[in-house]
Structure formats: structure tokens, C-alpha cells
Design a protein around this motif. Structure first.
Motif, mmCIF file in Angstrom:
data_model
loop_
_atom_site.group_PDB
_atom_site.id
_atom_site.type_symbol
_atom_site.label_atom_id
_atom_site.label_comp_id
_atom_site.label_asym_id
_atom_site.label_seq_id
_atom_site.Cartn_x
_atom_site.Cartn_y
_atom_site.Cartn_z
ATOM 1 N N LYS A 165 35.970 47.991 45.051
ATOM 2 C CA LYS A 165 36.437 47.934 46.428
ATOM 3 C C LYS A 165 37.765 47.181 46.493
ATOM 4 C CE LYS A 165 31.981 48.062 48.714
ATOM 5 N NZ LYS A 165 31.099 47.403 49.661
ATOM 6 N N ALA A 166 38.506 47.452 47.552
ATOM 7 C CA ALA A 166 39.798 46.790 47.748
ATOM 8 C C ALA A 166 39.602 45.279 47.892
ATOM 9 C CB ALA A 166 40.498 47.358 48.968
ATOM 10 N N TYR A 167 38.463 44.880 48.433
ATOM 11 C CA TYR A 167 38.201 43.450 48.611
ATOM 12 C C TYR A 167 38.078 42.750 47.257
ATOM 13 C CZ TYR A 167 37.038 45.435 53.120
ATOM 14 O OH TYR A 167 37.087 46.135 54.287
ATOM 15 N N HIS A 168 37.413 43.424 46.313
ATOM 16 C CA HIS A 168 37.304 42.852 44.972
ATOM 17 C C HIS A 168 38.674 42.737 44.319
ATOM 18 C CE1 HIS A 168 33.084 44.535 45.347
ATOM 19 N NE2 HIS A 168 32.916 43.221 45.240
ATOM 20 N N LEU A 169 39.489 43.762 44.528
ATOM 21 C CA LEU A 169 40.843 43.740 43.990
ATOM 22 C C LEU A 169 41.635 42.568 44.580
ATOM 23 C CD1 LEU A 169 42.758 45.233 42.107
ATOM 24 C CD2 LEU A 169 43.463 46.627 44.058
ATOM 25 N N GLY A 170 41.457 42.315 45.863
ATOM 26 C CA GLY A 170 42.116 41.171 46.505
ATOM 27 C C GLY A 170 41.661 39.844 45.916
ATOM 28 N N LEU A 171 40.361 39.722 45.673
ATOM 29 C CA LEU A 171 39.830 38.492 45.070
ATOM 30 C C LEU A 171 40.360 38.296 43.655
ATOM 31 C CD1 LEU A 171 36.123 38.581 46.288
ATOM 32 C CD2 LEU A 171 37.875 36.919 46.919
ATOM 33 N N ILE A 172 40.392 39.366 42.876
ATOM 34 C CA ILE A 172 40.904 39.272 41.502
ATOM 35 C C ILE A 172 42.389 38.906 41.517
ATOM 36 C CG2 ILE A 172 41.406 40.612 39.418
ATOM 37 C CD1 ILE A 172 38.772 42.151 39.985
ATOM 38 N N GLY A 173 43.141 39.561 42.405
ATOM 39 C CA GLY A 173 44.571 39.271 42.511
ATOM 40 C C GLY A 173 44.832 37.827 42.907
ATOM 41 N N ALA A 229 40.029 38.687 51.654
ATOM 42 C CA ALA A 229 39.247 39.554 50.770
ATOM 43 C C ALA A 229 37.755 39.270 50.908
ATOM 44 C CB ALA A 229 39.692 39.378 49.333
ATOM 45 N N ALA A 230 37.398 38.004 51.056
ATOM 46 C CA ALA A 230 35.978 37.646 51.165
ATOM 47 C C ALA A 230 35.429 37.951 52.560
ATOM 48 C CB ALA A 230 35.797 36.171 50.843
ATOM 49 N N PHE A 231 36.271 37.785 53.564
ATOM 50 C CA PHE A 231 35.848 38.006 54.948
ATOM 51 C C PHE A 231 36.834 38.956 55.633
ATOM 52 C CE2 PHE A 231 34.784 33.602 53.761
ATOM 53 C CZ PHE A 231 33.397 33.698 53.770
ATOM 54 N N PRO A 232 36.737 40.251 55.351
ATOM 55 C CA PRO A 232 37.713 41.201 55.908
ATOM 56 C C PRO A 232 37.657 41.297 57.430
ATOM 57 C CG PRO A 232 35.984 42.366 54.722
ATOM 58 C CD PRO A 232 35.779 40.902 54.479
#
Length: 132
Positions: free
Chosen positions: A2-10, A46-49
Motif C-alpha cells: 500500500k502507498a501508506y507502507h511506502l510512506g512509512l518506509i520512505g 502514512a500511519a493515519f491517512p
């Protein structure tokens, strides 16, 4: 993924790079604070979209991604202005230091010339004259 996971990794990678640059003294603390705050905001989004959706509703923006891009553009503009002012200030300091260095070199050359002239004058007085 998911895009949220990508945001967290980034954000995690960004935090790691920031702290590594701080540790190696390649980034000053005053700039690191901005980047750490930005990474924390990315983690929160990312954690709380829903935060982004709430902010979009609050501001009247239809597409939350547009609000994100607009905020990122404003942040980049602000950082460019701040860094440009820092560069201008440093250029002024470099110019002032270069002028001071030039004046110091001129003074040293004048002192050296005066010393050489004084030595030559003393040498002339010390030489025995070939009299009649």
C-alpha cells in the motif's frame, strides 16, 4: 504494498539518512530539525491517512493528494528562500573576509618593504667609505 507502507518506509529511510548525516557532521542541527519534523509528518500521514482527508475537508480541497502536493510545494519554496538567504549571508561574509585578507597582505608587504629599505640604509651607513 500500500502507498501508506511506502510512506512509512520512505520516512524511516529519510530519518536514518538524516541521523547518519548528523553523526558524520555533514548536516547541521538547525537544518536537521526541519527534515526530522518533515519525516515525522510523513510518518503521521502514512500511519493515519485520515489526517490528510480531514485537512482536505477543513480547507475545502476536493482531492487530498492535491493538498499534500500544495503543502509540499509551499515547504520547498520556504526552504529555498531560507537557504538562499543563508547563501547570501555567507557570500557577504566571504567577501568581507577576502577584503580583510587582501588588506592584511598589503600591510605585510608594506612592512616587508620598509624593513628591506631600512636594512639597505643601515648597510650603506655601515660600509666603510673609500676616502682620499
Amino acid at each position: 504494498m500500500k502507498a501508506y507502507h511506502l510512506g512509512l518506509i520512505g520516512a524511516a529511510i529519510a530519518l536514518f539518512v538524516i541521523f547518519e548525516m548528523l553523526r558524520r557532521r555533514r548536516l547541521r542541527e538547525k537544518y536537521a530539525i526541519t527534515w526530522v519534523v518533515l519525516a515525522v509528518v510523513i510518518v503521521l500521514l502514512a500511519a493515519f491517512p485520515r489526517i490528510l482527508f480531514w485537512a482536505a475537508d477543513l480547507t475545502g480541497v476536493v482531492v487530498p493528494a492535491n493538498l499534500l502536493f500544495f503543502g509540499a510545494s509551499l515547504l520547498l519554496l520556504a526552504m529555498n528562500v531560507q537557504l538562499s538567504s543563508e547563501v547570501s549571508r555567507l557570500e557577504d561574509k566571504v567577501r568581507t573576509l577576502a577584503e580583510e585578507l587582501g588588506l592584511q597582505r598589503l600591510r605585510i608587504e608594506q612592512i616587508e618593504r620598509a624593513g628591506e629599505a631600512g636594512e639597505a640604509e643601515r648597510a650603506e651607513r655601515a660600509e666603510p667609505s673609500d676616502g682620499p
